[in-house]
Motif scaffolding. Sequence first.
Motif, PDB file in Angstrom:
ATOM      1  N   UNK A  55      -4.947  10.029  -6.681  1.00  0.00           N
ATOM      2  CA  UNK A  55      -4.488  11.076  -7.769  1.00  0.00           C
ATOM      3  C   UNK A  55      -5.415  11.091  -8.992  1.00  0.00           C
ATOM      4  N   UNK A  56      -5.701   9.778  -9.587  1.00  0.00           N
ATOM      5  CA  UNK A  56      -6.157   9.619 -10.856  1.00  0.00           C
ATOM      6  C   UNK A  56      -7.539  10.164 -11.031  1.00  0.00           C
ATOM      7  N   UNK A  57      -8.149   9.777  -9.788  1.00  0.00           N
ATOM      8  CA  UNK A  57      -9.548  10.358  -9.695  1.00  0.00           C
ATOM      9  C   UNK A  57      -9.475  11.732  -9.368  1.00  0.00           C
ATOM     10  N   UNK A  58      -8.528  12.335  -8.732  1.00  0.00           N
ATOM     11  CA  UNK A  58      -8.541  13.580  -8.700  1.00  0.00           C
ATOM     12  C   UNK A  58      -8.229  14.585  -9.973  1.00  0.00           C
ATOM     13  N   UNK A 117      -4.914  -4.846  -5.824  1.00  0.00           N
ATOM     14  CA  UNK A 117      -4.439  -3.640  -6.691  1.00  0.00           C
ATOM     15  C   UNK A 117      -4.857  -2.385  -5.983  1.00  0.00           C
ATOM     16  N   UNK A 118      -6.011  -2.400  -5.610  1.00  0.00           N
ATOM     17  CA  UNK A 118      -6.825  -1.289  -5.049  1.00  0.00           C
ATOM     18  C   UNK A 118      -6.130  -0.724  -3.600  1.00  0.00           C
ATOM     19  N   UNK A 119      -5.983  -2.017  -2.911  1.00  0.00           N
ATOM     20  CA  UNK A 119      -5.080  -1.877  -1.581  1.00  0.00           C
ATOM     21  C   UNK A 119      -3.638  -1.154  -1.779  1.00  0.00           C
ATOM     22  N   UNK A 120      -2.911  -1.943  -2.712  1.00  0.00           N
ATOM     23  CA  UNK A 120      -1.515  -1.572  -3.024  1.00  0.00           C
ATOM     24  C   UNK A 120      -1.271  -0.165  -3.939  1.00  0.00           C
ATOM     25  N   UNK A 121      -2.375   0.129  -4.486  1.00  0.00           N
ATOM     26  CA  UNK A 121      -2.131   1.367  -5.383  1.00  0.00           C
ATOM     27  C   UNK A 121      -3.172   2.563  -5.151  1.00  0.00           C
ATOM     28  N   UNK A 122      -3.636   2.509  -3.714  1.00  0.00           N
ATOM     29  CA  UNK A 122      -4.917   3.152  -3.641  1.00  0.00           C
ATOM     30  C   UNK A 122      -4.415   4.834  -3.890  1.00  0.00           C
ATOM     31  N   UNK A 123      -3.293   5.039  -3.186  1.00  0.00           N
ATOM     32  CA  UNK A 123      -2.928   6.490  -3.242  1.00  0.00           C
ATOM     33  C   UNK A 123      -2.769   6.987  -4.735  1.00  0.00           C
ATOM     34  N   UNK A 124      -2.159   6.044  -5.660  1.00  0.00           N
ATOM     35  CA  UNK A 124      -1.935   6.423  -6.959  1.00  0.00           C
ATOM     36  C   UNK A 124      -3.406   6.400  -7.611  1.00  0.00           C
ATOM     37  N   UNK A 125      -4.286   5.510  -7.287  1.00  0.00           N
ATOM     38  CA  UNK A 125      -5.869   5.715  -7.912  1.00  0.00           C
ATOM     39  C   UNK A 125      -6.461   7.076  -7.370  1.00  0.00           C
TER      40      UNK A 125
END
Length: 325
Positions: free
Chosen positions: A15-18, A5-13
Motif C-alpha cells: 500500500x505504501x508503494x501504491x 519485516x518484509x514478510x510480515x508487513x508486505x501487504x502494508x508495504x
Amino acid sequence: MIKFVLETHKHTLGFVLILITALCLGTGPAVIKEVIVSLSPATQFALRFTIAAIILTPFVRNLNLNLLRDGAILGVLLFVIFATGTLGLETAYANQASFIFGLNTIFVTLFELLFRKRLSIRMILAAILAFTGIGVMSWQSGEALMGDFWLLASALSDAAYIIVLEIFSPHHSPIPLVTIQLWVVALLGILWAAPEIIENIEAIQTSLGLLIYLGVVATALVILCQTLAQQWTSAQDTAIFLALEPVFGAIFAFLLLGETFSTRSFIGAAMVLVGIILILIRPKIDSSDSALPQLQESTVTDVTVLKGEVLIGVLSTEGEIEKLV
C-alpha cells in the motif's frame, strides 16, 4: 531482520508503494502540460521512456523467454496508456485529466465482475464511492472535448494493465520486468516521434530538466513501485488506492499551473478517501471459520458389505474405532 519485516508487513508495504505511485503520477499531468508547450506529444513521450529505460538497464539480470514475453505484453499496454494520456493532455486541463484517468478504479472492478471473480460488498461499495467522488471532482458543464475521450481510453487501458500485472508480477523480478516494458514503449515511441525529434532539438535542450524528471520519477519509479506492490496487493486494492492520484493531480495542477481546486473537488476527494479507507479496513477472521468440521455418526442401519471388505466406522464417544463387518 529486514527479510522478516518484509514478510510480515508486505501487504502494508504494498500500500505504501501504491501511495508513492499515486503521488508521482499526480505530478505527471502538470509537468507534461509544461513540456508539450514547446515539444510535440510524441517527442516528449519517446524521450521520457527512453530516459527511464536507460536508467534501469544496468540493473537487469537473468533474462528468459517468459520474462521477455510478459514484459512485451505489458509494454504494449503501457504504450497505449501513456500515448492516449499524452494525446488527451493536448486539450484537457491537467486536473481534469487526473480525474478522468482515475476512472480506472471502476473499470478494474467491472473487469473483475466480467471475469466472475469473487468480490465482496465492501469492495464494490469502495469502488462506487471512489468512482462517484471522481465524478463529482471532474464534472464540468459544457460539451466534452476530444481529449476527454483519449483520457477515457487511457483509464480503460490502465485497468487492463493493472489486472494483467497482478497475474505476471509475482513470477518475475520487478526491475527486469519493468525495464523490458520501458524499452518496448520507448521503441514504439521513437517510431511515433521519428519525423519530429530532429526538428525539436532546441526545445529538447530547453525542457531537458522536466524530461529527466518525467523519465526518472513519473515513469521509471512509478512503474517499478507499482510492479513491486502488485506482488503483494490485488488488482482491486491497487485500483482503489490509485484513486488518490486525481487528488494529488489537482493539487499539483494548482501549484504548478494555477488551475483551481474548487469546493466540489474537495467533496469528491473526501469520497475517494472513504473508498480507500474501506479497502484498508479488513474484516477480522472469525475463529469459528477455521475450526475443523465435526464428524457425525452415521445413520445408516443397513449396510451391505462385499466379500473381503471391512468398513471402518465412526468414532464412538469413548474415542474407540468401531469396526462394521
